[in-house]
Design an enzyme around this catalytic site. Structure first.
Site, PDB file in Angstrom:
ATOM      1  N   ASP A   1      -9.295   1.206   6.036  1.00  0.00           N
ATOM      2  CA  ASP A   1      -8.273   0.902   5.043  1.00  0.00           C
ATOM      3  C   ASP A   1      -7.382   2.123   4.848  1.00  0.00           C
ATOM      4  O   ASP A   1      -7.875   3.245   4.639  1.00  0.00           O
ATOM      5  CB  ASP A   1      -8.934   0.506   3.725  1.00  0.00           C
TER       6      ASP A   1
ATOM      7  N   ASN B   1       4.229   2.119  -0.653  1.00  0.00           N
ATOM      8  CA  ASN B   1       5.139   0.978  -0.812  1.00  0.00           C
ATOM      9  C   ASN B   1       6.009   1.131  -2.057  1.00  0.00           C
ATOM     10  O   ASN B   1       7.216   0.854  -2.030  1.00  0.00           O
ATOM     11  CB  ASN B   1       4.342  -0.323  -0.903  1.00  0.00           C
TER      12      ASN B   1
ATOM     13  N   HIS C   1       8.792  -1.505   1.180  1.00  0.00           N
ATOM     14  CA  HIS C   1       7.904  -2.243   2.086  1.00  0.00           C
ATOM     15  C   HIS C   1       8.218  -1.976   3.557  1.00  0.00           C
ATOM     16  O   HIS C   1       7.345  -2.119   4.414  1.00  0.00           O
ATOM     17  CB  HIS C   1       7.972  -3.739   1.782  1.00  0.00           C
TER      18      HIS C   1
ATOM     19  N   ASP D   1       5.430  -1.343   6.287  1.00  0.00           N
ATOM     20  CA  ASP D   1       5.327  -2.042   7.578  1.00  0.00           C
ATOM     21  C   ASP D   1       5.309  -1.058   8.739  1.00  0.00           C
ATOM     22  O   ASP D   1       4.540  -1.208   9.697  1.00  0.00           O
ATOM     23  CB  ASP D   1       6.495  -3.011   7.744  1.00  0.00           C
TER      24      ASP D   1
ATOM     25  N   GLU E   1      -3.421  -3.792   4.385  1.00  0.00           N
ATOM     26  CA  GLU E   1      -3.558  -2.504   5.075  1.00  0.00           C
ATOM     27  C   GLU E   1      -4.986  -2.277   5.569  1.00  0.00           C
ATOM     28  O   GLU E   1      -5.386  -1.149   5.858  1.00  0.00           O
ATOM     29  CB  GLU E   1      -3.141  -1.360   4.141  1.00  0.00           C
TER      30      GLU E   1
END
Length: 315
Positions: free
Chosen positions: A178, A186, A191, A195, A221
């Protein structure tokens, strides 16, 4: 009404015109597999010059590994009671070989007939390569996470089950990974930055794990690895390479920020059989939580339910 006998010559002309002008290939072979009839569409489908297939053995249109199988199929069809048969099914593909050596995917209907009392098998052939390619692309899209190109969760389960069907490894490992502080990334950079980071991590994962390992985006994630035939120590070595490579990656996000991120991981090693994946994932999730709670950028491994070992980034 004209008698049937007087219609036969006209019918034969019509049949001949149909055979030589339809888009489907038509090939006729005798019991020995020699091609006695071939229409222009069959020559086009298989990439042969006009007349090039006549009097050749059917094997010139087949991959080498199918020669023996197809000989048995032809012999069985000639001696059987069926007059017609469609070759192939939803889960099977008929593969032919073009003149240039490339493979072609086919739909084939075979019929029994005779010419001057000589038995023949007629194959009506359709090139379905484009359809097969489209179906495979649909399957790939259904199995793939669209952002990273890794397996999605459903495909991971299916791939794991396929591996288990080949034989259960004596010992294997499952790792959950993770990205640390991902929500803050973010919130601060948007975002698009999130990404970009996920895509970069997926690339590192692909480049770092071994060919036998399964990797998937588990959600958000979070990522998962299945490491077959892998001890706890070896699993840690694989995941550590991923952790170190990601920690070394430098980002330059579009909204002006730059920096690096880290990843935490939980690993469980056990005899993970067909029905043991969910339990292994649940235990790996506990180990991942311990890694996060212990300061992030670290790996926690569980070798059995009573054994938890934590390792920091500088272990």
């Amino acid at each position: 009404m004209a008698p049937i006998a007087s219609l036969l010559p006209v019918s034969q002309d019509i049949y001949r015109k149909i055979v030589f002008e339809i888009d489907d290939g038509v090939i006729g072979i005798d019991k020995t597999g020699i091609i006695r009839l071939c229409n222009p569409s069959a020559e086009r489908i298989f990439g042969w010059e006009p007349g090039g297939l006549l009097e050749k053995h059917l094997n010139v249109m087949l991959p080498e590994h199918l020669h023996a199988f197809h000989a048995r199929l032809v012999s069985g069809f000639f001696s059987g009671v069926d007059e017609a048969r469609y070759m192939g099914a939803r889960t099977a593909e008929i593969v032919g070989r073009r003149a240039d050596g490339s493979d072609i995917h086919l739909g084939i209907t075979i019929l029994k007939t005779s010419t001057a009392s000589v038995p023949m098998m007629i194959a009506v052939i359709r090139d379905i390569s484009e359809r097969i390619s489209y179906q495979r692309e649909l399957l790939r899209l259904a199995q793939t996470d669209p952002l990273t190109g890794l397996l999605n969760r459903r495909a991971f389960y299916e791939s794991f089950a396929a591996r288990m069907a080949l034989g259960e490894p004596a010992i294997s490992s499952v790792a959950l990974l993770d990205l640390d502080e991902f929500k803050a990334l973010n919130d601060r950079y948007g975002h698009d930055a999130g990404d970009e980071t996920i895509i970069r991590f997926a690339d590192i994962l692909r480049q770092t794990i071994r060919s036998a390992d399964l990797a998937a985006r588990w959600g958000g994630e979070e990522f998962i690895l299945f490491l077959p035939d892998t001890s706890s120590q070896s699993a840690v070595a694989v995941v550590e390479r991923v952790r170190a490579a990601f920690a070394d990656a430098v980002f330059d996000w579009r909204r002006g920020g730059s920096g690096s991120l880290t990843v935490s991981a939980g690993i469980v090693t056990d005899r993970i059989g067909k029905g043991g994946l969910d339990a292994a994932v649940a235990r790996a999730d506990i180990a991942l939580y311990d890694a996060k709670r212990g300061g992030r950028n670290r790996i926690v491994r569980i070798r059995d339910p009573q054994d938890t070992v934590a390792m920091s980034a500088d272990h």
